[in-house]
Design a protein around this motif. Sequence first.
Motif, PDB file in Angstrom:
ATOM      1  N   SER A 255       0.766  -1.202  -0.013  1.00 36.47           N
ATOM      2  CA  SER A 255       0.094   0.188  -0.098  1.00 36.47           C
ATOM      3  C   SER A 255       1.021   1.235   0.090  1.00 36.47           C
ATOM      4  CB  SER A 255      -0.885   0.121   1.144  1.00 36.47           C
ATOM      5  OG  SER A 255      -1.931  -0.771   1.175  1.00 36.47           O
ATOM      6  N   VAL A 256       0.897   1.922  -0.970  1.00 36.99           N
ATOM      7  CA  VAL A 256       1.852   3.160  -1.060  1.00 36.99           C
ATOM      8  C   VAL A 256       1.080   4.388  -1.645  1.00 36.99           C
ATOM      9  CG1 VAL A 256       3.853   1.851  -1.675  1.00 36.99           C
ATOM     10  CG2 VAL A 256       2.222   2.243  -3.660  1.00 36.99           C
ATOM     11  N   VAL A 257       1.252   5.340  -1.027  1.00 33.41           N
ATOM     12  CA  VAL A 257       0.664   6.435  -1.097  1.00 33.41           C
ATOM     13  C   VAL A 257       1.545   7.872  -0.990  1.00 33.41           C
ATOM     14  CG1 VAL A 257      -1.166   8.146  -0.463  1.00 33.41           C
ATOM     15  CG2 VAL A 257      -1.364   5.941  -0.076  1.00 33.41           C
ATOM     16  N   LEU A 258       1.660   8.591  -2.086  1.00 35.80           N
ATOM     17  CA  LEU A 258       2.632   9.635  -1.868  1.00 35.80           C
ATOM     18  C   LEU A 258       2.318  10.788  -0.769  1.00 35.80           C
ATOM     19  CD1 LEU A 258       3.036  10.704  -5.803  1.00 35.80           C
ATOM     20  CD2 LEU A 258       4.290   9.196  -4.317  1.00 35.80           C
ATOM     21  N   LYS A 259       3.149  11.275  -0.260  1.00 36.14           N
ATOM     22  CA  LYS A 259       3.031  12.045   1.021  1.00 36.14           C
ATOM     23  C   LYS A 259       2.029  13.102   1.124  1.00 36.14           C
ATOM     24  CE  LYS A 259       7.527  11.438   3.211  1.00 36.14           C
ATOM     25  NZ  LYS A 259       9.031  11.877   3.497  1.00 36.14           N
ATOM     26  N   PRO A 260       1.914  13.672  -0.068  1.00 37.52           N
ATOM     27  CA  PRO A 260       0.932  15.009   0.046  1.00 37.52           C
ATOM     28  C   PRO A 260      -0.377  14.497  -0.091  1.00 37.52           C
ATOM     29  CG  PRO A 260       2.587  15.367  -1.507  1.00 37.52           C
ATOM     30  CD  PRO A 260       2.973  13.957  -1.187  1.00 37.52           C
ATOM     31  N   TYR A 261      -0.845  13.173  -0.368  1.00 44.28           N
ATOM     32  CA  TYR A 261      -2.011  12.353  -0.376  1.00 44.28           C
ATOM     33  C   TYR A 261      -2.502  11.767   0.689  1.00 44.28           C
ATOM     34  CZ  TYR A 261      -1.801  14.377  -5.244  1.00 44.28           C
ATOM     35  OH  TYR A 261      -1.708  15.106  -6.314  1.00 44.28           O
ATOM     36  N   ARG A 262      -1.378  11.564   1.692  1.00 42.71           N
ATOM     37  CA  ARG A 262      -1.935  11.051   3.164  1.00 42.71           C
ATOM     38  C   ARG A 262      -2.926  11.593   4.037  1.00 42.71           C
ATOM     39  NH1 ARG A 262       4.458   8.684   3.917  1.00 42.71           N
ATOM     40  NH2 ARG A 262       4.494   8.040   1.695  1.00 42.71           N
ATOM     41  N   GLY A 263      -3.575  11.004   4.649  1.00 45.83           N
ATOM     42  CA  GLY A 263      -4.324  11.703   5.533  1.00 45.83           C
ATOM     43  C   GLY A 263      -5.928  11.982   4.832  1.00 45.83           C
ATOM     44  N   ARG A 264      -6.110  11.649   3.721  1.00 43.20           N
ATOM     45  CA  ARG A 264      -7.366  11.831   3.032  1.00 43.20           C
ATOM     46  C   ARG A 264      -8.123  10.696   2.889  1.00 43.20           C
ATOM     47  NH1 ARG A 264      -5.498  15.203  -2.287  1.00 43.20           N
ATOM     48  NH2 ARG A 264      -7.458  14.956  -2.757  1.00 43.20           N
ATOM     49  N   GLY A 265      -7.876   9.528   3.504  1.00 44.15           N
ATOM     50  CA  GLY A 265      -8.823   8.060   3.604  1.00 44.15           C
ATOM     51  C   GLY A 265      -8.292   7.108   2.456  1.00 44.15           C
ATOM     52  N   ILE A 266      -7.235   7.452   2.018  1.00 48.93           N
ATOM     53  CA  ILE A 266      -6.748   6.094   1.007  1.00 48.93           C
ATOM     54  C   ILE A 266      -6.554   4.878   1.651  1.00 48.93           C
ATOM     55  CG2 ILE A 266      -5.222   5.732  -0.910  1.00 48.93           C
ATOM     56  CD1 ILE A 266      -4.870   8.837  -1.477  1.00 48.93           C
ATOM     57  N   GLY A 267      -5.856   4.994   2.701  1.00 51.36           N
ATOM     58  CA  GLY A 267      -5.473   3.930   3.184  1.00 51.36           C
ATOM     59  C   GLY A 267      -6.777   2.896   3.712  1.00 51.36           C
TER      60      GLY A 267
ATOM     61  N   TYR B 138       8.437   9.880  13.318  1.00 48.54           N
ATOM     62  CA  TYR B 138       7.728   8.878  12.769  1.00 48.54           C
ATOM     63  C   TYR B 138       6.528   8.303  13.421  1.00 48.54           C
ATOM     64  CZ  TYR B 138       7.080   4.206  10.910  1.00 48.54           C
ATOM     65  OH  TYR B 138       6.480   2.949  10.417  1.00 48.54           O
ATOM     66  N   VAL B 139       5.572   8.077  12.897  1.00 50.56           N
ATOM     67  CA  VAL B 139       4.448   7.333  13.694  1.00 50.56           C
ATOM     68  C   VAL B 139       4.093   6.156  12.984  1.00 50.56           C
ATOM     69  CG1 VAL B 139       1.941   7.382  14.292  1.00 50.56           C
ATOM     70  CG2 VAL B 139       3.406   9.804  14.107  1.00 50.56           C
ATOM     71  N   ALA B 140       4.044   5.184  13.848  1.00 50.80           N
ATOM     72  CA  ALA B 140       3.927   3.480  13.479  1.00 50.80           C
ATOM     73  C   ALA B 140       2.630   3.562  12.847  1.00 50.80           C
ATOM     74  CB  ALA B 140       4.375   2.758  14.446  1.00 50.80           C
ATOM     75  N   ASN B 141       2.278   2.553  12.012  1.00 54.39           N
ATOM     76  CA  ASN B 141       0.885   2.345  11.524  1.00 54.39           C
ATOM     77  C   ASN B 141       0.145   1.146  12.339  1.00 54.39           C
ATOM     78  OD1 ASN B 141       0.615   3.822   8.935  1.00 54.39           O
ATOM     79  ND2 ASN B 141       2.362   2.383   8.105  1.00 54.39           N
ATOM     80  N   ASP B 142       0.917   0.746  13.340  1.00 56.44           N
ATOM     81  CA  ASP B 142       0.310  -0.284  14.282  1.00 56.44           C
ATOM     82  C   ASP B 142      -1.254   0.068  14.694  1.00 56.44           C
ATOM     83  OD1 ASP B 142       3.051  -0.934  13.916  1.00 56.44           O
ATOM     84  OD2 ASP B 142       3.074  -1.952  15.433  1.00 56.44           O
ATOM     85  N   PRO B 143      -1.124   1.371  15.074  1.00 51.04           N
ATOM     86  CA  PRO B 143      -2.873   1.575  15.826  1.00 51.04           C
ATOM     87  C   PRO B 143      -3.568   1.422  14.546  1.00 51.04           C
ATOM     88  CG  PRO B 143      -0.926   2.974  16.830  1.00 51.04           C
ATOM     89  CD  PRO B 143      -0.296   2.250  15.905  1.00 51.04           C
ATOM     90  N   PHE B 144      -3.319   2.022  13.424  1.00 52.95           N
ATOM     91  CA  PHE B 144      -4.334   2.174  12.275  1.00 52.95           C
ATOM     92  C   PHE B 144      -4.727   0.899  11.882  1.00 52.95           C
ATOM     93  CE2 PHE B 144      -4.557   1.829   7.661  1.00 52.95           C
ATOM     94  CZ  PHE B 144      -6.040   2.700   7.562  1.00 52.95           C
ATOM     95  N   TRP B 145      -3.756  -0.337  11.926  1.00 55.61           N
ATOM     96  CA  TRP B 145      -3.863  -1.454  11.587  1.00 55.61           C
ATOM     97  C   TRP B 145      -4.707  -2.230  12.587  1.00 55.61           C
ATOM     98  CZ3 TRP B 145       1.990  -2.378  10.388  1.00 55.61           C
ATOM     99  CH2 TRP B 145       2.238  -2.000   9.127  1.00 55.61           C
ATOM    100  N   GLN B 146      -4.620  -1.845  13.817  1.00 49.90           N
ATOM    101  CA  GLN B 146      -5.471  -2.600  14.831  1.00 49.90           C
ATOM    102  C   GLN B 146      -6.717  -2.044  14.816  1.00 49.90           C
ATOM    103  OE1 GLN B 146      -2.904  -1.226  18.193  1.00 49.90           O
ATOM    104  NE2 GLN B 146      -1.542  -3.191  18.176  1.00 49.90           N
TER     105      GLN B 146
END
Length: 200
Positions: free
Chosen positions: A107-119, A156-164
């Motif tokens: 899952s790869v998203v360019l930095k300017p587009y993160r935080g927009r619900g793509i994940g 850096y903020v890990a993705n673990d909480p998002f995955w959980q």
Amino acid sequence: MKDPVIPLRYQLLQGGAIREHLAPLAALRITVFRDWPYLYEGTLGYERQYLETYARCEQSLAVLVWDEDRCVGATTALPLAQAEDSMRKPFEQAGLCVDNTLYFGESVVLKPYRGRGIGVAFFEHREAHARSLRLHQCAFCAVDRPEQHPAKPADYVANDPFWQKRGYTRRPELQCHFDWQDTDQPAPTSHQLTFWTKAL
């Protein structure tokens, strides 16, 4: 007056249709995985070879996100039974069936587009694909890096909480190893990755 924001476009591809978009997929992987925690020094040649696995699989899925004519995000998935040996082996060695699992690739998203619900959208599309194939589990793996690694960014903020939050559980008993060249290393080295799974 501000210019209207053009909405992002999601494109879902399966099997051979993925082959037509190997170039943007490969470029995104190289760009995003070059950052922490993967520090991946990739090449277009290797990327095309890797992504061909998805293009050959009729039950694979690729979701591409477009901002007009620019691909800004992508994710892939395919049945674990059709993934490469190194991905299946941890499950088989643990006595687990691989026939009921959809494996999530990148899952790869360019930095300017993160935080927009793509994940979130990526998880929804891949889980829906798993259900359409009547698979009952989803799995992906993430690289393990030391907490005190010198290349780790201070913010850096890990993705673990998002995955959980999405319902996934880290499975330390399911690990695999891949070789790649880190951006600060002269040659490829082995990297440990740990799987996360979710029952549907």
